[in-house]
Design a protein around this motif. Structure first.
Motif, short mmCIF file in Angstrom:
data_model
loop_
_atom_site.label_atom_id
_atom_site.label_comp_id
_atom_site.label_asym_id
_atom_site.label_seq_id
_atom_site.Cartn_x
_atom_site.Cartn_y
_atom_site.Cartn_z
N ARG A 167 0.85 -1.20 0.00
CA ARG A 167 0.00 0.00 0.00
C ARG A 167 0.88 1.24 0.00
O ARG A 167 1.96 1.26 0.61
CB ARG A 167 -0.90 0.01 1.23
CG ARG A 167 -1.82 1.24 1.37
CD ARG A 167 -2.72 1.06 2.59
NE ARG A 167 -3.70 2.12 2.74
CZ ARG A 167 -3.58 3.16 3.57
NH1 ARG A 167 -2.49 3.26 4.34
NH2 ARG A 167 -4.52 4.07 3.66
N VAL A 177 -1.08 -3.59 3.74
CA VAL A 177 -2.47 -3.60 4.19
C VAL A 177 -2.94 -5.04 4.25
O VAL A 177 -2.45 -5.90 3.51
CB VAL A 177 -3.36 -2.77 3.23
CG1 VAL A 177 -3.42 -3.42 1.86
CG2 VAL A 177 -4.77 -2.61 3.79
N GLN A 205 -3.71 -1.43 8.41
CA GLN A 205 -2.54 -1.10 7.63
C GLN A 205 -1.41 -0.64 8.55
O GLN A 205 -1.65 -0.10 9.63
CB GLN A 205 -2.81 -0.01 6.58
CG GLN A 205 -3.53 1.21 7.08
CD GLN A 205 -5.04 1.03 7.05
OE1 GLN A 205 -5.58 0.25 6.28
NE2 GLN A 205 -5.73 1.76 7.92
#
Length: 548
Positions: free
Chosen positions: A473, A502, A520
């Motif tokens: 991410r 994530v 996350q």
């Protein structure tokens, strides 16, 4: 194309030849093209190579009774002007025709002859199958040719890899490979003793089914499923699957009543009857890619618009029952013809219903059941989430921002850009009042605002109604602070771009609704009081999603 080139070349030679009746040099000669020859040059051809191997040089391979007859019976049906109407059928059954080298040479000759994309090409093998390890130690499948050595299978037999390479090299987009053999150690199969002993301790369907890619618009039919036994029958005097395949070409397999027996219709007909004849011990299988138009017609010709068909050959739907208007029609893989109009279609396994949809189908329509799944379970989801934002280390929580609540919106696209991957977009927001405890007796109040936007490319693991996802991410983070004391009246703000990971879980609770959890962990760099430092921040959210 070659007949056309020959005609044009002959015409040019005629133009260049002086006329015996004319007096002018270089006079033009009228060009007359044979319309029948010109038409045949563009007409798709129907060609087949059928191999039946009954006898073997090495006495370790026991002789088979019916492979030669299998190939000849299938050839007769294909050449029958009332059935297959094939233009060319080559049958290899004699000893000099069934060596590894002779078969590969015949396949390469077929590739030269079947050079048009719309030619129909069928390759059929009835023989022993076996397994052996190649030079790298990998377990591979082999067809036993007449000259194959029991002690040197990998070096002398015809490997499935080599056969598939020749098959995939065919220019035709309408091609079918039929394998009336097995590799289970029983029936039309023999295994070396050491390999048989090694495999005897392996559970679960004998061993893992190999993943073999089928080229575009090609079909591979097998007389039995992976790990099962292909059988001959003395009463039928044929390989069982081949017997019913030939029987189906007589017209009985034309389930949609359009006048033609297509490859999938013939296979489904033979599969059901083989399963019943062997009392479930032999289940013919198929590897099919792009069968929406099903262009391989094996018998007859399409004389009328057929009834609508529902079908699936996707391994993910194997074992499901297709019900139409509440009545069981067939077990997948396979297909069924239905009455035109609005129909209620269900895919069930036991008491569980995977999908129930109302569809309207018209004459001649072929509906892949995977399409119903994609409509029943949309691959897009918009979620409203709530959770917490916090920095990973205690020092950052003390000096930047303590744990704070936030709200988020997430958009998830499944199977984008690749199958079993997703695209995940999310934005989150938080605002409120907090205080920094710089000294035990000195609390500094401030107002804060955070905003984050991220994009991720997670991998998806899916089981029934549960989906897990995880992947990389990238996100931007804005943090603004305004202090309520004169000393810090100017306030502070931070803006960073951060990499991280994530992960999450999705549970479908209805056709459209789902429960979503997401977390996350990101790494960023901030400058505080003139000093740069790497800090981690994390967030955990949960909420409700809607598929659309």
């Amino acid at each position: 194309m070659r007949p056309l080139l020959f005609i044009l070349l002959a015409a040019l030679m005629a133009c260049a030849t002086p006329s015996s009746q004319g007096t002018e040099k270089g006079g033009l000669v009228p060009l007359r093209l044979d319309e029948e020859a010109l038409s045949s040059a563009y007409t798709p051809r129907r060609m087949a190579l059928l191999v039946g191997i009954s006898e073997f040089d090495d006495p370790h391979w026991r002789g088979l009774r019916y492979p030669s007859k299998d190939a000849k019976d299938l050839a007769a049906a294909m050449l029958d002007p009332t059935k297959g109407r094939f233009d060319q059928v080559r049958v290899l059954t004699r000893p000099e025709e069934t060596t590894r080298a002779a078969i590969l040479a015949a396949l390469r000759q077929l590739r030269k002859e079947a050079h048009r994309p719309d030619d129909v090409v069928v390759v059929y093998f009835s023989a022993h199958g076996t397994l052996a390890r190649d030079a790298t130690g990998e377990l591979r499948r082999f067809l036993v040719t007449r000259d194959a050595s029991y002690r040197a299978i990998a070096q002398t037999a015809l490997s499935m890899d080599a056969l598939k390479a020749e098959f995939d090299a065919l220019s035709s987009r309408r091609r079918l490979l039929v394998l009336a053999s097995c590799h289970s150690g029983n029936g039309k199969s023999l295994l070396p003793k050491e390999l048989e002993k090694e495999l005897s301790g392996i559970k679960s369907g004998f061993y893992a089914r190999p993943l073999e890619e089928s080229s575009r618009a090609s079909m591979v039919f097998a007389a039995c499923d992976w790990g099962e036994t292909a059988r001959e029958d003395e009463g039928l005097q044929n390989d069982i699957y081949t017997h019913f395949l030939v029987e189906g070409l007589g017209g009985g397999a034309d389930r949609n009543a359009d006048g033609a027996v297509t490859a999938t219709e013939a296979h489904d007909y033979a599969r059901r009857r083989t399963f019943a004849f062997t009392e479930g011990r032999q289940r013919p299988s198929a590897e099919i890619l792009e069968v929406g138009a099903d262009p391989v017609v094996l018998s007859g010709s399409i004389a009328r618009t057929g009834r609508p068909e529902l079908f699936s050959y996707n391994p993910r739907l194997d074992g499901f029952t297709l019900k139409v208007d509440g009545e069981p029609r067939t077990e997948l893989p396979g297909g069924a013809a239905v009455v035109p109009g609005k129909r209620t279609v269900e895919l069930t396994k036991g008491d569980a219903v995977l999908v129930r949809r109302e569809v309207e189908v018209g004459e001649g329509e072929r509906l892949p059941l995977e399409q119903l799944l994609s409509e029943a379970f949309p691959r897009r989801s918009l979620s409203l989430l709530g959770g917490m934002f916090t920095f990973a280390d205690a020092k950052s929580r003390e000096e930047l921002l303590p744990m704070a609540p936030e709200v988020a919106v997430s958009l998830r696209l499944e199977d984008r850009p690749l199958r079993d991957f997703g695209l995940l977009f999310d934005v989150s927001f938080s605002t409120g009042r907090r205080s920094l405890q710089l000294l035990p007796e000195d609390a500094v109040p401030f107002r804060y605002t955070t905003f984050s936007a991220g994009v991720a490319l997670p991998y998806l693991w899916r089981w029934e109604r549960l989906t897990l996802f995880a992947g990389p991410r990238v996100a931007t983070l804005y943090l603004g602070r305004s202090f309520d004391v004169e000393t810090y009246a100017a306030g502070q703000s931070f803006f960073t771009v951060s990499p991280g990971v994530v992960g999450g879980v999705v549970l479908r609770v209805g056709e459209r609704l789902e429960l979503v959890g997401q977390a996350q962990l990101m790494l960023t760099y901030v400058v505080l009081d003139g000093k740069g430092q790497a800090v981690g921040f994390t967030g955990g959210w949960a909420g409700v999603g809607y598929r659309f």
